[in-house]
Design an enzyme around this catalytic site. Structure first.
Site, short mmCIF file in Angstrom:
data_model
loop_
_atom_site.label_atom_id
_atom_site.label_comp_id
_atom_site.label_asym_id
_atom_site.label_seq_id
_atom_site.Cartn_x
_atom_site.Cartn_y
_atom_site.Cartn_z
N ALA A 12 0.81 -1.22 0.00
CA ALA A 12 0.00 0.00 0.00
C ALA A 12 0.84 1.27 0.00
CB ALA A 12 -0.94 0.01 1.21
N ARG A 17 10.07 7.74 -3.11
CA ARG A 17 11.48 7.86 -3.43
C ARG A 17 11.83 7.25 -4.79
NH1 ARG A 17 15.25 5.68 1.06
NH2 ARG A 17 13.46 4.65 1.98
#
Length: 452
Positions: A12, A17
């Site tokens: 989830a 990043r």
């Protein structure tokens, strides 16, 4: 070990990043989304249910996993790993087996390790939960697992809450667990978010079970197996780990890799014995290589089947639908697509063969092209057994060159060639004596006039 197995895979997280529009767990390792590597590993255990917890980008994940029999449940708020696992509680209502808790961005966990976790759960001392631990080169800020010599856990502690003595422990928590379903959700129902992050932490169930007078156990695995992916750099690192292991396996199974570190396999590459693979060879998905094949340097193969004794490259490209039969050869700067080369057939240089069937023993000269696409549809070229196609020929599909026929060099072939015939499809050569000399003199005179 008996009973049913379910897997809950947490996927989830947003993965910010990665800096990508593609969901983090769908980034590929060895040509396959990392989440599907994990689902494959689970599938080998024949689970009753595989449930993927989705959140941001859920549509992408759902589309990827549903063809593989996995279900999805949504975590609309990111409230911690314990909260994420609870999202599967309704889906597993009435399930009385064991639950593996895995992470979609930790894709290299093997079926064997999952099996070990489940076996430890059913050991004679009947632990309430089994934690998968590891010892990284740099334990850093990982949560620590304090256990005795038999793997019984005394306590688990987050790094920020650990004492100096606890931080000196090198056994770390990977987050992966095996728990009986009846224990898992009962314990999760008691987990609170009374911590600095205000989240519900999955590892808290271990300390709750211990407080109840039960015990939990840890088993260990190699740090590479539980490495996670949160960035492109970590993805590349895990790809390198996977490739190194696959190269070692290929060599252990009887293949020679001249420069192993330069060979790149796909997740489903099959390589036989006594195969030689030279430098800088790349395998895309769907390649099967039989025994005694040689693949020369700088070749790229995808969706191709190569039978025994065939030779490829250097600098060859085999695209999907290619079949090289026994003893055939595709040489330097040759590209094939949806093409069969019969036994002993050769295309040695600078050739494109698309949507073609080449008979046994046929020879395809340098610069030959099968013109298989007219801008609207693909058509096939058939080249018979023992046929010879001269250099720089264009075979305009649909067309058939019969057994034993010869196509003269430089020909454009637009009609079928009967067996054993010679086909010429080029203009008659004409020579004009002295023309070149007269042309040069004329051009020199014009240049002199302009510069005079």
């Amino acid at each position: 070990m008996t009973g049913q197995i379910a897997a809950i895979i947490l996927a989830a997280g947003k993965g910010t990043r990665m800096q990508s529009d593609t969901h983090k767990v769908l980034h590929p390792i060895a040509g396959r989304p990392m989440l599907l590597h994990l689902i494959d590993g689970v599938a080998a255990l024949n689970p009753a249910r595989t449930i993927v917890v989705v959140g941001a980008g859920r549509e992408q994940v759902e589309a990827a996993v549903q063809p593989h029999g996995a279900e999805t449940v949504a975590q609309t708020e990111q409230l911690g790993t314990g909260h994420a696992v609870r999202m599967a509680e309704d889906a597993l209502a009435g399930f009385d087996g064991d639950v593996l808790i895995l992470y979609g961005d930790v894709p290299l966990v093997t079926t064997a390790t999952m099996q070990r976790m489940l076996e430890r759960l059913h050991a004679g001392d009947a632990p309430a939960a089994v934690v998968l631990g590891f010892r990284p080169a740099d334990p850093g800020a990982y949560g620590r697992v304090i256990a005795d010599g038999e793997g019984r856990i005394a306590r688990m502690v987050e790094y920020k809450d650990a004492t100096p003595e606890e931080r000196a422990e090198t056994l770390c928590n990977s987050g992966l667990m095996a728990v009986a379903a009846r224990d898992l959700f009962a314990l999760l129902g008691r987990v609170t978010n009374q911590n600095a992050a205000g989240e519900y932490y999955l590892p808290d169930i271990v300390m709750l079970a211990i407080a109840d007078g039960r015990h939990c156990a840890v088993i260990e695995t190699d740090a590479h197996e539980v490495a996670g992916v949160n960035s492109r750099a970590e993805l590349a690192g895990l790809e390198a780990v996977w490739q190194a292991a696959r190269r070692a396996r290929a060599m252990a199974e009887g293949a020679t890799l001249i420069a192993p570190e330069t060979v790149w396999f796909a997740h489903d590459t099959v390589v036989g014995r006594d195969v030689t693979i030279e430098q800088n060879v790349v395998f895309g998905p769907g390649v099967r290589i039989a025994d005694k094949v040689t693949i020369h340097a700088f070749s790229h193969l995808e969706g191709a089947t190569v039978l025994s004794g065939a030779q490829i490259g250097p600098y060859a490209r085999l695209r999907p639908g290619t079949l090289l039969e026994q003893g055939s050869k595709v040489g330097n700067f040759v590209e094939t697509k949806n093409t069969v080369l019969g036994p002993g057939a050769k295309a040695n240089h600078l050739t494109y063969l698309g949507d073609a069937v080449v008979g046994s023993g046929a020879n395809i000269g340098a610069g030959t092209i099968t013109c298989n696409y007219n801008g609207f549809q693909k058509s096939r070229t058939e080249i018979g057994h023992g046929a010879f196609i001269g250099s720089n020929s264009a075979l305009v599909a649909p067309v058939r060159v019969g057994d034993g026929a010869i196509v003269a060099a430089g020909s454009v072939i637009t009609q079928d060639v009967e067996p054993n015939a010679l086909a010429l499809g080029r203009a008659r050569q004409e020579a004009r004596p002295g023309w070149a000399h007269r042309f040069r003199e004329k051009m020199k005179a014009r240049k002199a006039e302009k510069t005079g």
